[in-house]
Write an enzyme that holds these catalytic residues in place. Structure first.
Site, PDB file in Angstrom:
ATOM      1  N   SER A   1     -16.383  19.143 -17.087  1.00  0.00           N
ATOM      2  CA  SER A   1     -17.301  19.395 -15.988  1.00  0.00           C
ATOM      3  C   SER A   1     -18.629  18.677 -16.259  1.00  0.00           C
ATOM      4  CB  SER A   1     -17.485  20.899 -15.788  1.00  0.00           C
ATOM      5  OG  SER A   1     -18.114  21.190 -14.568  1.00  0.00           O
TER       6      SER A   1
ATOM      7  N   ASP B   1      -9.312  20.482  -7.216  1.00  0.00           N
ATOM      8  CA  ASP B   1     -10.589  20.999  -7.706  1.00  0.00           C
ATOM      9  C   ASP B   1     -11.548  21.170  -6.525  1.00  0.00           C
ATOM     10  OD1 ASP B   1     -13.020  21.484  -8.991  1.00  0.00           O
ATOM     11  OD2 ASP B   1     -12.564  20.142 -10.662  1.00  0.00           O
TER      12      ASP B   1
ATOM     13  N   HIS C   1     -10.505  23.471 -10.927  1.00  0.00           N
ATOM     14  CA  HIS C   1     -11.453  23.014 -11.949  1.00  0.00           C
ATOM     15  C   HIS C   1     -11.044  23.429 -13.365  1.00  0.00           C
ATOM     16  CE1 HIS C   1     -15.212  21.179 -13.034  1.00  0.00           C
ATOM     17  NE2 HIS C   1     -15.722  22.282 -13.522  1.00  0.00           N
TER      18      HIS C   1
END
Length: 721
Positions: free
Chosen positions: A591, A666, A698
């Protein structure tokens, strides 16, 4: 890299696992759940102060039950209700009691929507009559008892409904809810993700009114994700997602009168965002918090529910941004507890009913990290803080006049507490880098331990048979700051040899990866890599949390710029150690950390030879309004901040080996980020490796996905570092 620097480790905590290393942890064991830490699930302190309940699952039968225990003896007194008593026999995953604890709300068959939101089938169990009723014959969201326990308000298909328990009658409160248009009482995507709320409604204290937010998403741009599934044709999942600089939902505040069934509009000044609604003890009032779009001006209002007007209680301003928390607590007279960073560190303040500051309760060069509650009988509050070092957490009690502070936890590491309703006892959860989670019972007044509850000895004994390496905590001087770090070396470490270095980081604003707490799944993976001859290191650079406001907010308007500089400098300094091979340095992250690892490989191409980026942001223009603009303002206001640290703007800098991974489903960091990075690298004729996990969000998990993902990353590291 220069080899002259030798890091002087200031070891804070060094762990000594049992000497009999018989086996290495395997990826198959890790992702089959072989090292799961046992926890106490859903502890609920009952109002009498003598008992608490826990959600238990029978390991053999799978039957789920809410069991009541006695604080003083820890003995189980009874099973309140079990999944066997539900008509469908479905296991319940969470529960909540009515205010008088005569009823319990049971959640079953829950299905996730986004990170926090879910729908489920909900039942109400009456502890007196033993009757059980289903609230609705369909999946619903966020059912919540009225203060008197006679009603439940819930959401379904973007509208709010009121369920009367006595006769099972349902009244529809709103009727204009429509997908991707109007949402009543439930947060939109960006509020859920960035303000951490799903339920956007609240009862007043006597249950006569329901105050709720209405989200008008009409002008919010839509985002479409392809869902591949298993059918002949894929389909698109379309939802409203405001990217930086784009339109947000228009959010308004409303009040529903339960008796008259009338809905009133409540006007709020400066209410671009309304991130919190909090019940007050005065039934004629409820509190709301508002923020401007820059999120540097937060207002706390008391809303008069008779006049539908708002009066200002408190205003919090900052040159960068103001964080929204859940630490607001109204005392019996509606004076209130508030936390603020206004003196440079997060501390607790007491304000009067009208908002005047009465006193600052905590102070010092450390942070309050959790507020546990107020004991009106002793005029004392309880909290968690970093007073014993920013990587540790302890539990404290202090009088509301800021006197008689006492540390209630004793072990060095991460301590958190769950207090009994009358603050006679607390259950302490403790862990550190050597000790899996331990649960113990303590006296709230003294902190004295009364009993052990759960210690994860079975896991500790199991790990004694595996090759484990200690985490060495230290600090490293980087760009004028002393940064926290840890390092894991191979078990058979020989300082005369040279080892490849893999750095791990997240680096996001206010985050922390260097913490003295028990291992996560990623820590176990790092153990696997250490057993293969790698040194793993983690450095929390500028912008991370729990070292004060200024350290955290120094990255304002320049996300990943200073963070990247710190990781590159730290890698160079670490590689000056004689035992690290300066030509074999890698970095990985997920991320925000994936953005960082990509940036480090490109901008630090003379430092890093390899990087892995999982689900990375590659341009802040692609991320949502609330998060991105909090730290960057809008692209129109800060174009340089957006462009200069977007790695697909300089793909020609790639020299090392690069693995890019993303889930196509995602909803948070869209696969668009990776696709744009891929295209930039292709057009720059740069070779790299990549993987897309179909329909994974995600977290990129489900079935064998985690095993496949970590196997891919392990092989990439072995082949390229």
């Amino acid at each position: 890299m220069n080899k002259s620097f030798v890091l002087n480790f200031l070891v804070i905590c060094f762990i000594n696992f049992a000497p009999a290393q018989q086996k290495k942890i395997s990826l198959e064991e890790l992702w089959s759940g072989a090292f799961v830490t046992e926890n106490m699930e859903a502890i609920y302190p009952l109002k009498n102060g003598k008992h608490y309940t826990v959600l238990n699952t029978d390991k053999v039968t799978g039957v789920v039950s809410i069991d009541k225990y006695d604080y003083s003896t820890l003995e189980k007194l009874e099973t309140v209700v079990s999944s066997q008593e539900i008509p469908s026999k479905a296991a319940f995953s969470s529960y909540s009691f009515s205010t008088d604890e005569s009823k319990v709300l049971l959640a079953t068959e829950e299905v996730p929507i986004y990170r926090r939101s879910k729908v489920g089938i909900y039942y109400i169990y009456d502890l007196t009559t033993k009757d059980i009723i289903q609230i609705a014959d369909t999946w619903i969201q966020e059912p919540t008892f009225s203060p008197d326990g006679d009603k439940v308000v819930f959401a379904n298909n973007n509208n709010l409904y009121l369920f009367n328990i006595a006769d099972s009658n349902i009244v529809q409160i709103t009727s204009d809810g429509e997908k991707n248009s109007i949402i009543n009482g439930i947060a939109d995507w960006v509020y859920e993700e960035e303000f951490s709320i799903v339920r956007a409604f609240e009862w007043n204290s006597d249950g006569t009114k329901i105050v709720f937010l209405r989200f008008d998403e009409t002008d919010v741009p839509e985002f479409a994700m392809d869902v591949y599934g298993t059918d002949l044709y894929p389909f698109q999942y379309i939802f409203k997602y405001p990217k930086a600089g784009e339109n947000n939902s228009v959010v308004t505040l409303h009040s529903y009168d339960v008796e008259s069934k009338n809905i009133s509009n409540i006007s709020l000044p400066d209410s671009y965002y309304i991130p919190r609604i909090t019940r007050m003890n005065d039934s004629n009032h409820i509190s709301v918090q508002t923020l401007n779009r820059h999120q540097n001006n937060l207002n706390l209002y008391a809303v008069d529910l008779q006049k539908n007007t708002a009066s200002l209680l408190l205003r919090e301003k900052d040159q960068a941004y103001v964080d929204v928390t859940d630490n607001l607590t109204f005392l019996p007279d509606d004076s209130f507890i508030w936390t603020s960073e206004k003196d440079g560190y997060n501390h607790i303040y007491l304000h009067s009913k009208s908002g005047e500051l009465m006193n600052q309760i905590t102070s010092g060069d450390w942070e309050v990290t959790n507020y546990y509650g107020y004991d009106p009988n002793k005029d004392r509050i309880y909290y968690q803080s970093t007073e014993n070092g920013s990587i540790n957490r302890d539990v404290y009690g202090i009088d509301i006049n800021a006197k008689n502070k006492k540390r209630l936890s004793s072990n060095i590491g991460t301590n958190s507490a769950k207090f009994s309703a009358d603050f006679t006892y607390f259950i302490n959860e403790f862990s550190n880098s050597t000790t899996p989670n331990q649960f113990t019972l303590h006296k709230a007044k003294s902190g004295d331990k009364l009993k052990d509850i759960l210690d994860n000895k079975e896991l500790s004994n199991k790990l004694a048979g595996y090759e484990m390496s200690p985490k060495e905590f230290s600090t490293i001087s980087v760009n004028g700051n002393e940064l926290n770090m840890w390092m894991v070396k191979p078990k058979d470490f020989d300082p005369s040899k040279k080892y490849p270095l893999l750095m791990f980081q997240y680096s996001g604003p206010g985050s922390q990866q260097v913490a003295n707490t028990w291992m996560s799944s990623r820590d176990y993976w790092h153990q696997i890599l250490a057993s293969e001859g790698y040194i793993i290191a983690c450095v929390d650079g500028r912008g991370t949390g729990f070292k004060g406001r200024d350290f955290k907010k120094v990255t304002y308007l320049n996300l990943v710029k200073y963070e990247t500089e710190d990781q590159i400098t730290a890698a160079k300094k670490l590689s000056e150690n004689s035992f690290i091979d300066p030509d074999r340095t890698g970095i990985w992250g997920w991320s925000f950390g994936g953005h960082m690892s990509t940036n480090c490989l490109l901008k630090g191409s003379d430092t890093f030879e390899m990087a892995i980026a999982v689900a990375p942001v590659t341009s802040w223009r692609f991320y949502d309004t609330i998060y991105t603009e909090r730290f960057m303002r809008t692209p129109a206001e800060n174009p340089g901040g957006y462009n200069e640290n977007s790695p697909f703007n300089y793909p020609e800098l790639l020299k090392g080996d690069y693995l890019l991974i993303h889930g196509s489903g995602d909803d948070n960091v869209h696969v668009q980020n990776s696709m744009r990075m891929i295209e930039a690298l292709v057009q720059a004729n740069k070779q790299f490796d990549w993987a897309i996990y179909p329909d994974k969000n995600h977290g990129i998990y489900g079935g064998n996905t985690s095993l496949h993902l970590y196997t891919k990353m392990t092989n990439f590291i072995k082949n390229n570092l």
